[in-house]
Design a protein around this motif. Structure first.
Motif, PDB file in Angstrom:
ATOM      1  N   PHE A 133       1.042  -0.829  -0.248  1.00 12.75           N
ATOM      2  CA  PHE A 133       0.219  -0.037  -0.348  1.00 12.75           C
ATOM      3  C   PHE A 133       0.590   1.095  -0.181  1.00 12.75           C
ATOM      4  O   PHE A 133       1.001   1.272   0.735  1.00 12.75           O
ATOM      5  CB  PHE A 133      -1.208   0.005   0.798  1.00 12.75           C
ATOM      6  CG  PHE A 133      -1.834  -1.089   1.257  1.00 12.75           C
ATOM      7  CD1 PHE A 133      -3.250  -1.076   0.604  1.00 12.75           C
ATOM      8  CD2 PHE A 133      -1.494  -2.102   2.384  1.00 12.75           C
ATOM      9  CE1 PHE A 133      -4.055  -2.394   1.165  1.00 12.75           C
ATOM     10  CE2 PHE A 133      -2.488  -3.846   1.577  1.00 12.75           C
ATOM     11  CZ  PHE A 133      -3.668  -3.738   1.350  1.00 12.75           C
ATOM     12  N   LYS A 134       0.522   1.680  -1.196  1.00  5.68           N
ATOM     13  CA  LYS A 134       1.672   2.991  -1.401  1.00  5.68           C
ATOM     14  C   LYS A 134       1.553   4.396   0.021  1.00  5.68           C
ATOM     15  O   LYS A 134       2.482   5.277   0.286  1.00  5.68           O
ATOM     16  CB  LYS A 134       2.044   3.215  -2.606  1.00  5.68           C
ATOM     17  CG  LYS A 134       2.104   3.179  -3.323  1.00  5.68           C
ATOM     18  CD  LYS A 134       1.992   3.143  -4.646  1.00  5.68           C
ATOM     19  CE  LYS A 134       2.736   3.889  -5.435  1.00  5.68           C
ATOM     20  NZ  LYS A 134       2.427   3.909  -7.372  1.00  5.68           N
ATOM     21  N   HIS A 152       7.068  -1.368   7.571  1.00  4.48           N
ATOM     22  CA  HIS A 152       7.113  -0.209   6.745  1.00  4.48           C
ATOM     23  C   HIS A 152       8.324  -0.058   5.206  1.00  4.48           C
ATOM     24  O   HIS A 152       9.092  -0.579   4.851  1.00  4.48           O
ATOM     25  CB  HIS A 152       8.063   0.388   7.230  1.00  4.48           C
ATOM     26  CG  HIS A 152       8.427   2.056   6.974  1.00  4.48           C
ATOM     27  ND1 HIS A 152       9.398   2.522   6.607  1.00  4.48           N
ATOM     28  CD2 HIS A 152       7.088   3.033   6.963  1.00  4.48           C
ATOM     29  CE1 HIS A 152       8.433   3.889   6.345  1.00  4.48           C
ATOM     30  NE2 HIS A 152       7.860   3.897   6.855  1.00  4.48           N
ATOM     31  N   ALA A 153       7.736   0.503   3.908  1.00  9.05           N
ATOM     32  CA  ALA A 153       8.231   0.487   2.953  1.00  9.05           C
ATOM     33  C   ALA A 153       8.004   1.700   2.211  1.00  9.05           C
ATOM     34  O   ALA A 153       7.143   2.790   2.984  1.00  9.05           O
ATOM     35  CB  ALA A 153       7.614  -0.140   2.379  1.00  9.05           C
ATOM     36  N   VAL A 154       9.182   2.316   1.714  1.00  9.96           N
ATOM     37  CA  VAL A 154       8.661   4.129   0.862  1.00  9.96           C
ATOM     38  C   VAL A 154       9.223   3.376  -0.317  1.00  9.96           C
ATOM     39  O   VAL A 154       9.672   2.525  -1.508  1.00  9.96           O
ATOM     40  CB  VAL A 154      10.258   4.374   1.115  1.00  9.96           C
ATOM     41  CG1 VAL A 154      10.055   4.967   2.827  1.00  9.96           C
ATOM     42  CG2 VAL A 154      11.138   4.125   0.554  1.00  9.96           C
ATOM     43  N   PHE A 155       8.353   4.385  -0.983  1.00 12.28           N
ATOM     44  CA  PHE A 155       8.484   4.061  -3.337  1.00 12.28           C
ATOM     45  C   PHE A 155       9.201   5.227  -4.094  1.00 12.28           C
ATOM     46  O   PHE A 155       9.465   6.167  -3.137  1.00 12.28           O
ATOM     47  CB  PHE A 155       6.655   4.041  -3.197  1.00 12.28           C
ATOM     48  CG  PHE A 155       6.129   3.069  -2.147  1.00 12.28           C
ATOM     49  CD1 PHE A 155       6.017   1.470  -2.752  1.00 12.28           C
ATOM     50  CD2 PHE A 155       5.979   3.964  -1.205  1.00 12.28           C
ATOM     51  CE1 PHE A 155       5.660   1.119  -1.464  1.00 12.28           C
ATOM     52  CE2 PHE A 155       5.286   2.800   0.075  1.00 12.28           C
ATOM     53  CZ  PHE A 155       4.781   1.699  -0.620  1.00 12.28           C
ATOM     54  N   LYS A 273      -0.568  -1.691  -4.679  1.00  9.54           N
ATOM     55  CA  LYS A 273      -1.555  -0.380  -4.508  1.00  9.54           C
ATOM     56  C   LYS A 273      -1.476   0.669  -4.320  1.00  9.54           C
ATOM     57  O   LYS A 273      -0.569   0.721  -3.897  1.00  9.54           O
ATOM     58  CB  LYS A 273      -2.857  -1.167  -4.041  1.00  9.54           C
ATOM     59  CG  LYS A 273      -3.745  -2.540  -3.693  1.00  9.54           C
ATOM     60  CD  LYS A 273      -4.898  -3.109  -2.896  1.00  9.54           C
ATOM     61  CE  LYS A 273      -5.081  -4.494  -3.089  1.00  9.54           C
ATOM     62  NZ  LYS A 273      -6.202  -4.982  -2.201  1.00  9.54           N
ATOM     63  N   PRO A 274      -2.623   1.562  -5.065  1.00 10.77           N
ATOM     64  CA  PRO A 274      -2.087   3.028  -4.610  1.00 10.77           C
ATOM     65  C   PRO A 274      -1.966   3.592  -2.940  1.00 10.77           C
ATOM     66  O   PRO A 274      -2.128   2.789  -2.519  1.00 10.77           O
ATOM     67  CB  PRO A 274      -3.129   4.300  -5.205  1.00 10.77           C
ATOM     68  CG  PRO A 274      -3.430   2.615  -5.977  1.00 10.77           C
ATOM     69  CD  PRO A 274      -3.254   1.443  -5.323  1.00 10.77           C
TER      70      PRO A 274
END
Length: 274
Positions: A133-134, A152-155, A273-274
């Motif tokens: 989930f962005k 946790h993630a970044v894009f 996903k957005p």
């Protein structure tokens, strides 16, 4: 002589009768006077006067039967509620240790299911799935349909929302992909390559290119792009600050990408996903 004695006796009897008749009205008069007095009299006075006060008449409407009912309970002590009652110390939830996974909190349903697996189904890519989930900066891992862990993630650092359209737009793609390769990286620890562009990405790009929407470089439109994947970070401060800094990939902490590399086989489905 005898006649004189009889006369005397008759005279005495007559005198006695007169005296008794004279005394009776006096006694009756004293009794009536006592009864008419305003002050109450006692039983002893009535007995001396020769009369008894009549008993009061019985009135059945005055005397009623009253059900005593149940005894009234005593009101609770208001101070008792102010005294703290000792409570038992809560028992901490059981912790599980899973090889290759950091579990510093209550195990999830997916982790418990993974720990209880006694066959090689954990190596099947169909046993795993990834939802990304962005907007939430989340990468959620599932094992056999049950939530395993949240990372946790970044894009990509593009300010334009939406999916990746062409090479160099710095957007992270959106859609359904699979992990096709895993290899170590000097900069990002590990790199889990996704099959971008998929068929939908290629068709979208071709429509944009044919419509002239794709920018040109050296007289030629830019390509569809590639080399999109999940990798670690050489800028952990940016990751912790939710700052999107990649050119289109998904970045997690190095420890997290090492876990994902150990857990996820090639062919695992990744839904972005957005």
């Amino acid at each position: 002589m005898g006649r004189m004695v009889g006369s005397i006796a008759a005279a005495l009897v007559a005198a006695t009768m007169v005296a008794m008749c004279a005394a009776e009205p006096v006694r009756a008069e004293s009794s009536a006077a006592i009864m008419l007095q305003d002050t109450p009299i006692t039983a002893l006075d009535a007995e001396k006067a020769g009369t008894e006060p009549p008993p009061p008449p019985y009135d059945p409407t005055v005397v009623k039967y009253v059900d005593p009912g149940m005894p009234t309970p005593e009101p609770p002590d208001p101070w008792a509620t102010l005294t703290p009652t000792p409570s038992a110390t809560p028992t901490p939830p059981a912790q599980v240790k899973i090889d290759g996974v950091r579990t510093d909190r209550v195990p999830t349903p997916g982790q418990l299911l993974f720990k209880g697996t006694r066959d090689i189904t954990f190596m099947n890519p169909l046993s795993w799935s990834v939802n990304i989930f962005k907007k939430r900066h989340q990468l959620v891992l599932y094992y056999k349909g049950r939530m395993f862990k949240n990372y946790h993630a970044v894009f990509g650092r593009s300010f334009d929302p939406g999916t990746k359209l062409w090479e160099g737009d710095r957007r992270t793609p959106e859609g359904v992909y699979t992990i096709v390769e895993k290899h170590p990286s000097r900069r990002w620890d590990w790199f889990l390559t996704l099959n971008y562009p998929n068929l939908l990405d290629r068709r979208r790009y071709e429509e944009l290119r044919d419509g002239g929407a794709v920018p040109d470089e050296d007289g030629h439109p830019l390509g569809v792009g590639g080399r999109i994947g999940i990798h670690g970070s050489d800028e952990p401060i940016l990751n912790r600050g939710d700052i999107n800094w990649t050119t289109g990939c998904i970045s997690v902490d190095d420890e997290d990408v090492e876990e994902l590399k150990r857990l996820l086989p090639d062919g695992t489905v990744v839904i972005i996903k957005p």
